[in-house]
Design a protein around this motif. Sequence first.
Motif, PDB file in Angstrom:
ATOM      1  N   GLU A 104      53.052  19.105 -10.589  1.00  0.00           N
ATOM      2  CA  GLU A 104      51.779  18.787  -9.939  1.00  0.00           C
ATOM      3  C   GLU A 104      50.795  19.952 -10.025  1.00  0.00           C
ATOM      4  O   GLU A 104      49.641  19.815  -9.640  1.00  0.00           O
ATOM      5  CB  GLU A 104      52.025  18.442  -8.464  1.00  0.00           C
ATOM      6  N   MET A 105      51.256  21.096 -10.516  1.00  0.00           N
ATOM      7  CA  MET A 105      50.359  22.235 -10.665  1.00  0.00           C
ATOM      8  C   MET A 105      49.382  21.959 -11.810  1.00  0.00           C
ATOM      9  O   MET A 105      49.812  21.641 -12.928  1.00  0.00           O
ATOM     10  CB  MET A 105      51.142  23.514 -10.939  1.00  0.00           C
ATOM     11  N   PRO A 106      48.092  22.063 -11.557  1.00  0.00           N
ATOM     12  CA  PRO A 106      47.098  21.716 -12.587  1.00  0.00           C
ATOM     13  C   PRO A 106      47.263  22.547 -13.862  1.00  0.00           C
ATOM     14  O   PRO A 106      47.422  23.763 -13.805  1.00  0.00           O
ATOM     15  CB  PRO A 106      45.760  22.037 -11.904  1.00  0.00           C
ATOM     16  N   TYR A 107      47.278  21.854 -14.985  1.00  0.00           N
ATOM     17  CA  TYR A 107      47.269  22.472 -16.310  1.00  0.00           C
ATOM     18  C   TYR A 107      48.515  23.310 -16.620  1.00  0.00           C
ATOM     19  O   TYR A 107      48.504  24.109 -17.547  1.00  0.00           O
ATOM     20  CB  TYR A 107      46.000  23.320 -16.504  1.00  0.00           C
ATOM     21  N   ILE A 108      49.598  23.096 -15.893  1.00  0.00           N
ATOM     22  CA  ILE A 108      50.787  23.921 -16.129  1.00  0.00           C
ATOM     23  C   ILE A 108      51.529  23.498 -17.391  1.00  0.00           C
ATOM     24  O   ILE A 108      52.131  24.332 -18.061  1.00  0.00           O
ATOM     25  CB  ILE A 108      51.727  23.911 -14.896  1.00  0.00           C
ATOM     26  N   ILE A 109      51.493  22.209 -17.747  1.00  0.00           N
ATOM     27  CA  ILE A 109      52.110  21.733 -18.988  1.00  0.00           C
ATOM     28  C   ILE A 109      51.021  21.593 -20.047  1.00  0.00           C
ATOM     29  O   ILE A 109      50.037  20.883 -19.845  1.00  0.00           O
ATOM     30  CB  ILE A 109      52.835  20.391 -18.775  1.00  0.00           C
ATOM     31  N   ARG A 154      29.621   9.604 -10.185  1.00  0.00           N
ATOM     32  CA  ARG A 154      28.937  10.485 -11.145  1.00  0.00           C
ATOM     33  C   ARG A 154      29.955  10.981 -12.180  1.00  0.00           C
ATOM     34  O   ARG A 154      31.157  10.985 -11.909  1.00  0.00           O
ATOM     35  CB  ARG A 154      28.291  11.674 -10.428  1.00  0.00           C
ATOM     36  N   PRO A 155      29.488  11.449 -13.330  1.00  0.00           N
ATOM     37  CA  PRO A 155      30.403  12.125 -14.259  1.00  0.00           C
ATOM     38  C   PRO A 155      30.941  13.400 -13.614  1.00  0.00           C
ATOM     39  O   PRO A 155      30.212  14.094 -12.897  1.00  0.00           O
ATOM     40  CB  PRO A 155      29.522  12.454 -15.471  1.00  0.00           C
ATOM     41  N   ILE A 156      32.200  13.701 -13.859  1.00  0.00           N
ATOM     42  CA  ILE A 156      32.824  14.893 -13.294  1.00  0.00           C
ATOM     43  C   ILE A 156      32.918  15.947 -14.394  1.00  0.00           C
ATOM     44  O   ILE A 156      33.678  15.795 -15.349  1.00  0.00           O
ATOM     45  CB  ILE A 156      34.229  14.572 -12.736  1.00  0.00           C
ATOM     46  N   ASP A 157      32.128  16.999 -14.245  1.00  0.00           N
ATOM     47  CA  ASP A 157      32.162  18.104 -15.194  1.00  0.00           C
ATOM     48  C   ASP A 157      32.881  19.312 -14.601  1.00  0.00           C
ATOM     49  O   ASP A 157      33.738  19.912 -15.233  1.00  0.00           O
ATOM     50  CB  ASP A 157      30.742  18.500 -15.600  1.00  0.00           C
ATOM     51  N   LYS A 158      32.565  19.645 -13.367  1.00  0.00           N
ATOM     52  CA  LYS A 158      33.175  20.766 -12.659  1.00  0.00           C
ATOM     53  C   LYS A 158      33.789  20.257 -11.351  1.00  0.00           C
ATOM     54  O   LYS A 158      33.433  19.162 -10.884  1.00  0.00           O
ATOM     55  CB  LYS A 158      32.139  21.841 -12.367  1.00  0.00           C
ATOM     56  N   PRO A 159      34.694  21.024 -10.743  1.00  0.00           N
ATOM     57  CA  PRO A 159      35.322  20.576  -9.493  1.00  0.00           C
ATOM     58  C   PRO A 159      34.330  20.177  -8.413  1.00  0.00           C
ATOM     59  O   PRO A 159      34.554  19.200  -7.689  1.00  0.00           O
ATOM     60  CB  PRO A 159      36.147  21.789  -9.062  1.00  0.00           C
ATOM     61  N   GLU A 160      33.205  20.885  -8.322  1.00  0.00           N
ATOM     62  CA  GLU A 160      32.228  20.565  -7.274  1.00  0.00           C
ATOM     63  C   GLU A 160      31.610  19.179  -7.431  1.00  0.00           C
ATOM     64  O   GLU A 160      31.079  18.616  -6.466  1.00  0.00           O
ATOM     65  CB  GLU A 160      31.125  21.620  -7.222  1.00  0.00           C
ATOM     66  N   ASP A 161      31.719  18.596  -8.637  1.00  0.00           N
ATOM     67  CA  ASP A 161      31.206  17.231  -8.831  1.00  0.00           C
ATOM     68  C   ASP A 161      32.058  16.193  -8.106  1.00  0.00           C
ATOM     69  O   ASP A 161      31.637  15.042  -7.953  1.00  0.00           O
ATOM     70  CB  ASP A 161      31.163  16.892 -10.320  1.00  0.00           C
ATOM     71  N   GLY A 229      42.254  16.022 -17.994  1.00  0.00           N
ATOM     72  CA  GLY A 229      43.618  16.383 -18.376  1.00  0.00           C
ATOM     73  C   GLY A 229      44.267  17.313 -17.363  1.00  0.00           C
ATOM     74  O   GLY A 229      45.041  18.201 -17.704  1.00  0.00           O
ATOM     75  N   HIS A 230      43.975  17.090 -16.072  1.00  0.00           N
ATOM     76  CA  HIS A 230      44.297  18.058 -15.027  1.00  0.00           C
ATOM     77  C   HIS A 230      45.785  18.183 -14.726  1.00  0.00           C
ATOM     78  O   HIS A 230      46.233  19.228 -14.269  1.00  0.00           O
ATOM     79  CB  HIS A 230      43.528  17.734 -13.743  1.00  0.00           C
ATOM     80  N   VAL A 231      46.544  17.134 -14.968  1.00  0.00           N
ATOM     81  CA  VAL A 231      47.987  17.173 -14.689  1.00  0.00           C
ATOM     82  C   VAL A 231      48.701  16.348 -15.750  1.00  0.00           C
ATOM     83  O   VAL A 231      48.231  15.276 -16.140  1.00  0.00           O
ATOM     84  CB  VAL A 231      48.312  16.605 -13.282  1.00  0.00           C
ATOM     85  N   ALA A 291      35.239  17.302 -19.344  1.00  0.00           N
ATOM     86  CA  ALA A 291      35.007  18.209 -18.221  1.00  0.00           C
ATOM     87  C   ALA A 291      35.186  19.669 -18.644  1.00  0.00           C
ATOM     88  O   ALA A 291      35.772  19.977 -19.682  1.00  0.00           O
ATOM     89  CB  ALA A 291      35.957  17.868 -17.079  1.00  0.00           C
ATOM     90  N   ASP A 292      34.686  20.551 -17.814  1.00  0.00           N
ATOM     91  CA  ASP A 292      34.811  21.998 -18.010  1.00  0.00           C
ATOM     92  C   ASP A 292      36.197  22.425 -17.527  1.00  0.00           C
ATOM     93  O   ASP A 292      36.404  22.722 -16.346  1.00  0.00           O
ATOM     94  CB  ASP A 292      33.708  22.710 -17.219  1.00  0.00           C
ATOM     95  N   LYS A 293      37.153  22.463 -18.445  1.00  0.00           N
ATOM     96  CA  LYS A 293      38.540  22.772 -18.099  1.00  0.00           C
ATOM     97  C   LYS A 293      38.665  24.148 -17.459  1.00  0.00           C
ATOM     98  O   LYS A 293      39.414  24.330 -16.487  1.00  0.00           O
ATOM     99  CB  LYS A 293      39.422  22.675 -19.340  1.00  0.00           C
ATOM    100  N   ALA A 294      37.931  25.128 -17.980  1.00  0.00           N
ATOM    101  CA  ALA A 294      38.021  26.489 -17.446  1.00  0.00           C
ATOM    102  C   ALA A 294      37.637  26.532 -15.979  1.00  0.00           C
ATOM    103  O   ALA A 294      38.252  27.264 -15.178  1.00  0.00           O
ATOM    104  CB  ALA A 294      37.133  27.429 -18.264  1.00  0.00           C
TER     105      ALA A 294
END
Length: 328
Positions: A104-109, A154-161, A229-231, A291-294
């Motif tokens: 469940e940790m984001p982007y770990i795999i 709305r489109p989600i680009d950054k977490p704040e979206d 591609g968060h998880v 989305a902005d993965k970084a």
Amino acid sequence: MMRLAKILTGTALVCVLASPALADKMTLKFGHVGKPGSLFETSVNAFAACSNKALGDAAEVQVFGSSQLGKDKELLQKLKLGQVHFSLPSSVMSSVADEFGVFEMPYIIQNRDHMRRVQAELMESTFQKAAQAKGYRIIGLFENGFRNITNNTRPIDKPEDLAGVKLRTPNGAWRVKMFKLYGANPTPMAFSEVFTALQTKVIDGQENPYAQIWSAKFQEVQKYLSITGHVYTPAYVLVSEKHFAKLPQNVQDALTQCGRETQDFVYEEAARLETDLLQKLKDGGIQVNTADKAAFVEASKPIYDEFATSVDGGKDLIDTVLRLAEGS
């Protein structure tokens, strides 16, 4: 694919030609939540075809998808009771044992090759051990896949979206924590209830791999698809330790072997669907953005810290999984 098609065709023919004397052979029920056309359905059907060919007259695996035999948590209970013989849980395993929360940790795999290395090093020593401590056994590792966000706000680009977006999540504490951290309003809900909840605007969005989005027809009730591609969520061919042990040894061996053999097919099919279904979703009119993965990776650090400090052995588990990404 040709090999699988031949197995499926052969299995169907055997069923048609079976004599009444075979009607009493052992029936093994496989329940899962996947809709028709989903990766879950394809994966379980492939496992059943392999198993039924290997089992011959000894037993038959019968498949029940679309939550016919229950939702994920119900299926876990029915395994314990011996009312079903297999299920295919994914995210819900993080609520069974803490160790599964590492996925469940984001982007770990990073990718499926990374997942294979994690499987080779940690499956028996960590994840199998954790499952057995709860009365289960993993006899195969499939996948749900890389998850992306759809919504009507709305489109989600950054977490704040994600601020204020009422987003369906599976029943797992870490997914809820993650989306709260991003600013969303996460709402745990059974997969079978999601389409209606989106259609009636009870929720604004959800997050799932393309195969689940497409097969559940979420694109019909969602405006935006954001590739986050968060998880990456594995899926586990799960049995009851107690009830599985009661099966004849030759049946156990055949099922375990098919659990291993089907994984390659599942990974190949999943990779194909990632390309094909994204194009179908675009062609269907849903608005797609990457989305902005970084930005998401940066925002995810606190949840890694919480897992490392709150789960026994959590830091070592995270470090090992990250180390195994080095060959990706």
